[in-house]
Design a protein around this motif. Structure first.
Motif, mmCIF file in Angstrom:
data_model
loop_
_atom_site.group_PDB
_atom_site.id
_atom_site.type_symbol
_atom_site.label_atom_id
_atom_site.label_comp_id
_atom_site.label_asym_id
_atom_site.label_seq_id
_atom_site.Cartn_x
_atom_site.Cartn_y
_atom_site.Cartn_z
ATOM 1 N N LEU A 72 20.792 -20.189 40.270
ATOM 2 C CA LEU A 72 19.854 -19.913 39.182
ATOM 3 C C LEU A 72 20.358 -20.251 37.787
ATOM 4 N N PHE A 73 21.667 -20.196 37.556
ATOM 5 C CA PHE A 73 22.154 -20.222 36.187
ATOM 6 C C PHE A 73 23.120 -21.346 35.837
ATOM 7 N N ASP A 74 23.957 -21.770 36.764
ATOM 8 C CA ASP A 74 25.081 -22.618 36.395
ATOM 9 C C ASP A 74 25.239 -23.795 37.361
ATOM 10 N N SER A 75 24.798 -24.972 36.944
ATOM 11 C CA SER A 75 24.846 -26.153 37.804
ATOM 12 C C SER A 75 26.271 -26.621 38.088
ATOM 13 N N THR A 76 27.251 -26.152 37.300
ATOM 14 C CA THR A 76 28.625 -26.583 37.537
ATOM 15 C C THR A 76 29.232 -25.930 38.774
ATOM 16 N N THR A 77 28.548 -24.927 39.342
ATOM 17 C CA THR A 77 29.083 -24.247 40.525
ATOM 18 C C THR A 77 28.165 -24.358 41.739
ATOM 19 N N THR A 78 27.019 -25.011 41.613
ATOM 20 C CA THR A 78 26.089 -25.096 42.735
ATOM 21 C C THR A 78 26.427 -26.281 43.634
ATOM 22 N N TRP A 79 25.989 -26.211 44.874
ATOM 23 C CA TRP A 79 26.361 -27.231 45.858
ATOM 24 C C TRP A 79 25.778 -28.600 45.522
ATOM 25 N N ASN A 80 24.640 -28.624 44.807
ATOM 26 C CA ASN A 80 23.979 -29.904 44.521
ATOM 27 C C ASN A 80 23.976 -30.266 43.042
ATOM 28 N N GLY A 81 24.705 -29.500 42.217
ATOM 29 C CA GLY A 81 24.764 -29.812 40.804
ATOM 30 C C GLY A 81 23.474 -29.544 40.048
ATOM 31 N N GLN A 82 22.601 -28.700 40.622
ATOM 32 C CA GLN A 82 21.334 -28.358 39.981
ATOM 33 C C GLN A 82 21.256 -26.844 39.767
ATOM 34 N N GLU A 83 20.355 -26.418 38.894
ATOM 35 C CA GLU A 83 20.137 -24.997 38.645
ATOM 36 C C GLU A 83 18.700 -24.787 38.195
ATOM 37 N N TRP A 84 18.275 -23.524 38.215
ATOM 38 C CA TRP A 84 16.937 -23.168 37.743
ATOM 39 C C TRP A 84 16.879 -23.022 36.216
ATOM 40 N N SER A 85 18.016 -22.840 35.558
ATOM 41 C CA SER A 85 18.061 -22.565 34.106
ATOM 42 C C SER A 85 17.238 -21.329 33.756
ATOM 43 N N VAL A 86 17.403 -20.295 34.567
ATOM 44 C CA VAL A 86 16.647 -19.060 34.339
ATOM 45 C C VAL A 86 16.988 -18.453 32.983
ATOM 46 N N ASP A 87 18.264 -18.481 32.613
ATOM 47 C CA ASP A 87 18.663 -17.843 31.354
ATOM 48 C C ASP A 87 18.024 -18.529 30.150
ATOM 49 N N GLU A 88 18.121 -19.868 30.086
ATOM 50 C CA GLU A 88 17.534 -20.594 28.957
ATOM 51 C C GLU A 88 16.014 -20.427 28.899
ATOM 52 N N THR A 89 15.374 -20.563 30.056
ATOM 53 C CA THR A 89 13.915 -20.517 30.083
ATOM 54 C C THR A 89 13.393 -19.138 29.708
ATOM 55 N N LEU A 90 13.960 -18.097 30.311
ATOM 56 C CA LEU A 90 13.461 -16.752 30.048
ATOM 57 C C LEU A 90 13.787 -16.316 28.622
ATOM 58 N N GLN A 91 14.984 -16.666 28.137
ATOM 59 C CA GLN A 91 15.324 -16.284 26.764
ATOM 60 C C GLN A 91 14.378 -16.931 25.754
ATOM 61 N N GLN A 92 14.025 -18.194 25.973
ATOM 62 C CA GLN A 92 13.098 -18.859 25.062
ATOM 63 C C GLN A 92 11.734 -18.172 25.071
ATOM 64 N N LEU A 93 11.254 -17.801 26.261
ATOM 65 C CA LEU A 93 9.963 -17.124 26.351
ATOM 66 C C LEU A 93 10.007 -15.763 25.670
#
Length: 309
Positions: A72-93
């Motif tokens: 959900l948060f950090d693409s540097t630790t995920t198996w596929n180098g992707q993330e949901w960017s939940v922190d950025e998206t929710l904080q902006q909202l």
């Protein structure tokens, strides 16, 4: 229908199980990590708790429980180098006053037990005995997936959330504990367990976001009774539309292409059950595939639908 190893990994939730502190990429808000959160119901697992900027113990916050927390948060630790960017998206909202101030409780999946943890148990147990045996035997013959690696145990997974994790979160953080401010969300198998959670615990969860919900339950559509069993379960167990909100979506590429003929059947159940645009949304996203990148690009839609202030 056959799928690449990549798609199998997406559904099975293959991940990098790095237990180190979250890498300090462009972190928005703050995180508190609980490693090996003990449970009497399921295997111990990591739980990350995201707090928005300016978190204040003098205020009360809504809570969003999300599955597959390691993605959900950090693409540097995920198996596929992707993330949901939940922190950025929710904080902006939150900053734009489009949603209420919310804490996110991110439950890491159990790796090989993910499918068994997330597959709705009561619909599975309602299948004929021979079908259940066939699904388990067939899955265990296929070493490329972790489907049905253990007995389906999503009832225990939900007990973990409701009876163990939620009381901990509510006692250690400044939360609004009522149904109207407690939500659940996930994608693929995480979409299924989010649907199941709001049906099994309508007194706990006021809304569910189910992205790219994996209605087949396995990798086949033909001669597959699982989608119809999910529809039957929902027809009998959907919560009151006057007090609950449910969001569904799907793309049109890769694994999501399977959902185009299945989601309309679920939508008809929603209409039969009294849901309308005030409390239910289904969205189709042309060209979106089954990936965190796609879910990231449209996450703001379910967040505003459920958490709109």
């Amino acid at each position: 229908m056959k799928y690449s190893i990549l798609l199998l990994a997406l559904l099975a939730g293959c991940i990098s199980t790095n237990k180190e502190k979250m890498a300090q990429k462009n972190v928005v808000g703050t995180f508190e990590r609980i490693e090996k959160f003990h449970s009497e119901y399921i295997s111990s697992r990591t739980v990350d708790i995201w707090l928005p900027n300016g978190y204040d113990k003098g205020k009360k916050y809504a809570v969003l429980y999300m599955h597959d927390g390691q993605m959900l948060f950090d693409s540097t630790t995920t198996w596929n180098g992707q993330e949901w960017s939940v922190d950025e998206t929710l904080q902006q909202l939150i900053d734009e006053d489009q949603v209420r101030e919310t804490i996110v409780v991110a439950l890491w999946n159990g790796g090989e037990t993910r499918h068994a943890d997330y597959f709705p148990q009561k619909p599975f147990e309602a299948l004929p005995d021979e079908m259940r045996k066939y699904l388990i035997d067939e899955a265990q013959r296929n070493e490329e997936t972790s489907l049905f690696a253990t007995d389906v145990r999503s009832d225990d997974y939900l007990k973990f959330i409701v009876e163990e994790l939620k009381p901990y979160v509510d006692s250690h953080f400044s939360t609004l504990t009522n149904r109207e401010n407690t939500f659940v969300a996930g994608s693929s198998m995480g979409g299924l367990i989010s649907m199941y959670a709001i049906c099994e615990y309508p007194q706990i969860f006021g809304g569910a976001a189910c992205l790219s919900t994996h209605w087949p339950g396995t990798f086949a559509i033909e001669n597959n009774p699982i989608p119809e069993q999910f529809a039957t379960y929902m027809r009998n167990n959907l919560p009151d539309p006057q007090t609950h909100k449910i969001y569904f979506d799907y793309g049109t590429e890769t694994l999501d292409a399977m959902y185009q003929e299945l989601q309309p059947k679920i939508d008809s159940v929603m209409v039969e059950s009294g849901y309308d645009s005030a409390n239910w949304m289904t969205r189709k996203f042309e060209g979106h595939d089954h990936s965190e990148r796609s879910w990231q690009s449209r996450l703001h839609i379910p967040l505003k639908f459920l958490l709109g202030s």
